[in-house]
Write an enzyme that holds these catalytic residues in place. Structure first.
Site, PDB file in Angstrom:
ATOM      1  N   SER A 103      49.968   8.168 -65.658  1.00 39.86           N
ATOM      2  CA  SER A 103      49.408   7.303 -65.146  1.00 39.86           C
ATOM      3  C   SER A 103      49.438   7.559 -63.335  1.00 39.86           C
ATOM      4  O   SER A 103      48.970   8.659 -63.012  1.00 39.86           O
ATOM      5  CB  SER A 103      48.602   6.093 -65.483  1.00 39.86           C
ATOM      6  OG  SER A 103      47.305   5.304 -64.812  1.00 39.86           O
ATOM      7  N   ASP A 242      43.526   7.847 -59.792  1.00 37.08           N
ATOM      8  CA  ASP A 242      44.828   8.019 -60.235  1.00 37.08           C
ATOM      9  C   ASP A 242      44.869   9.476 -61.144  1.00 37.08           C
ATOM     10  O   ASP A 242      44.494  10.449 -61.125  1.00 37.08           O
ATOM     11  CB  ASP A 242      45.620   6.624 -60.374  1.00 37.08           C
ATOM     12  CG  ASP A 242      45.582   6.628 -62.168  1.00 37.08           C
ATOM     13  OD1 ASP A 242      43.678   7.633 -62.206  1.00 37.08           O
ATOM     14  OD2 ASP A 242      45.591   6.455 -63.421  1.00 37.08           O
ATOM     15  N   ASP A 244      45.676  10.111 -63.950  1.00 41.97           N
ATOM     16  CA  ASP A 244      45.182  10.788 -64.550  1.00 41.97           C
ATOM     17  C   ASP A 244      43.505  10.534 -64.772  1.00 41.97           C
ATOM     18  O   ASP A 244      42.454  10.364 -65.575  1.00 41.97           O
ATOM     19  CB  ASP A 244      45.949   9.708 -65.882  1.00 41.97           C
ATOM     20  CG  ASP A 244      45.595   8.328 -66.248  1.00 41.97           C
ATOM     21  OD1 ASP A 244      45.104   7.846 -65.564  1.00 41.97           O
ATOM     22  OD2 ASP A 244      45.696   8.157 -67.329  1.00 41.97           O
ATOM     23  N   ASP A 246      42.080   7.676 -64.639  1.00 40.11           N
ATOM     24  CA  ASP A 246      41.660   6.789 -65.107  1.00 40.11           C
ATOM     25  C   ASP A 246      40.901   5.330 -64.170  1.00 40.11           C
ATOM     26  O   ASP A 246      40.471   4.055 -64.869  1.00 40.11           O
ATOM     27  CB  ASP A 246      42.424   5.857 -66.737  1.00 40.11           C
ATOM     28  CG  ASP A 246      43.790   5.295 -66.225  1.00 40.11           C
ATOM     29  OD1 ASP A 246      43.737   5.299 -65.140  1.00 40.11           O
ATOM     30  OD2 ASP A 246      44.223   5.000 -67.219  1.00 40.11           O
TER      31      ASP A 246
END
Length: 444
Positions: A103, A242, A244, A246
């Protein structure tokens, strides 16, 4: 009482590369264990995506080998945002979706996230099953029963079309100039295309990933570059994701940050949907709660973590929730936090109302809030530490009921987070300083 989990944290499994389970041999076995659980449930196909960090290729191969050894077929997506994997798992009718990502963390960390066939985070019960299977000896199915792997070439195009379909603006984005910061992460080849195809002029930064630079001085956790670029380009607004994809944060034309709390306020008050309530977390700003109350909208607070926000929304039958950090849930559009889709809902409200991002955020006044992370040797005993409990009580008494203190352990990193919120910045600065020193004394 809930059974403790050995490997899973609040969002899958995460660690530094080479530590804990985040090693190639252990990830291979984790793939096998997950595959075994999938087979036990009568299912046989998984989808694997990843962000752009350099170790992702190593772990993709390891997971692929583990699943195939368990007799599970694998569809490989390559670099793809976490919410894209959740969406594509459903549309390809896979039995599970796996994301290799840490993440918003630096490149030296990595992790594994798991989604069900419905594109939702897997349950505690399934996590326990995977952990139990992991403790067994690895055994390979017969050669004729091995799984097969294939790469999916049109995945990005499918997801781009899905994102565009969630936009509800009355007209295209012609005339808008938008700066996008893709954090050198998984949205780098997706987000610019979505907004360009909707008609916007796009200035894209953070779109040259090299495996090492993910989240490095960019993205939703470091907005300075985006803020400066929005002002320099005279853009209408900026959007940051960010690593990834999400999380989402926004920046208005003046370069001021619009965080997850403010995005939730805009969505809750600007949508045409009947909104009785929304879900936030213990970290959600008091200003959000007060502003929503004035509109007759209830705010329910949960533990920190988007999975807990999701649980609250399902329990209440609501569709909107968010964390201050930018995990925004729009369950009328998606099954999980999706930075691109959440941003498109805000932009839809801007277009339909004719208001700027600055104007939309003005209905909410944030209380000053300071969050400081303390890197610690151990988080054990945090909730039972007598000195810390007394310090928190004393701090809240000094603020005279006009502030609050929250001290909690990170679920994914060796950090203790100290948050103080109140109506006086000088007061909360003083309180944070003393509490941080105490945390260092007790836990470092």
């Amino acid at each position: 009482m809930k059974k403790e989990k050995k490997y899973f944290g609040t969002d899958g499994i995460r660690d530094q590369v080479g530590k804990g389970l985040i090693c190639p041999d252990k990830i291979l076995k984790l793939g096998w264990a997950t595959g075994k659980v999938i087979k036990d449930h009568g299912e046989s196909v998984v989808m694997i995506g990843k962000d752009t960090r350099i170790s992702g290729y190593m772990f993709e191969s390891a997971l692929e080998a583990g699943f195939i050894a368990a007799g599970v077929d694998v569809m490989l997506l390559g670099p793809m945002p976490t919410p894209a994997v959740a969406y594509l798992t459903q549309t390809f009718h896979a039995d599970a979706g796996i994301v290799i990502s840490a993440s918003h963390n630096p490149h030296h960390d990595n992790g594994i996230k798991f989604f069900s066939a419905k594109g939702q985070k897997i349950s505690d019960a399934i996590e326990h099953e995977i952990e139990a299977a992991y403790e067994q000896d690895l055994s390979i199915v017969s050669s004729s029963d091995l799984g097969r792997a294939k790469r999916i070439d049109d995945a990005a195009g499918r997801y781009i079309e899905f994102c565009k379909s969630t936009y509800e603006g009355a007209k295209k984005l012609d005339g808008f100039k938008i700066v996008l910061d893709c954090a050198q992460g998984a949205t780098y080849h997706i987000a610019p295309m979505v907004f360009k195809e909707l008609g916007a002029e796009v200035v894209a930064i953070g779109v040259e990933p090299d495996g090492i630079n993910i989240n490095q001085n960019c993205g939703a956790t470091d907005l300075a570059q985006l803020q400066a670029r929005v002002v320099a380009e005279k853009a209408d607004f900026g959007i940051a994701f960010d690593g990834d994809g999400d999380r989402v944060m926004m920046v208005d034309a003046q370069g001021d940050v619009v965080d997850g709390d403010e995005i939730l306020y805009i969505l809750a008050t600007g949508t045409n949907l009947p909104i009785k309530g929304v879900a936030g977390t213990l970290m959600s700003n008091l200003g959000l709660e007060n502003a929503l109350k004035e509109k007759g909208i209830e705010l329910v607070r949960t533990q920190v973590g988007d999975r807990y926000v999701m649980e609250a929304l399902r329990e209440k039958g609501w569709v909107l929730g968010a964390e201050s950090s930018g995990h925004v849930l729009c369950l009328n559009k998606t099954t999980t936090g999706d930075g691109i889709v959440a941003a498109l809902q805000v932009v839809s409200i801007m277009v339909n109302s004719g208001k700027t991002l600055t104007e939309l955020r003005q209905g909410m006044t944030k209380y000053p809030q300071i969050l400081q992370n303390v890197r610690v040797e151990s988080k054990v005993g945090l909730n039972t530490n007598a000195a810390l409990k007394k310090a928190v009580q004393d701090s809240e008494e000094r603020m005279g009921g006009k502030g609050r203190v929250l001290i909690r352990a990170s679920g994914t990193e060796p950090l203790i987070r100290v948050m103080v919120e109140g109506d006086s910045r000088s007061m909360i600065e003083s309180e944070v300083k003393s509490l941080v020193e105490l945390v260092k004394t007790e836990f470092c």
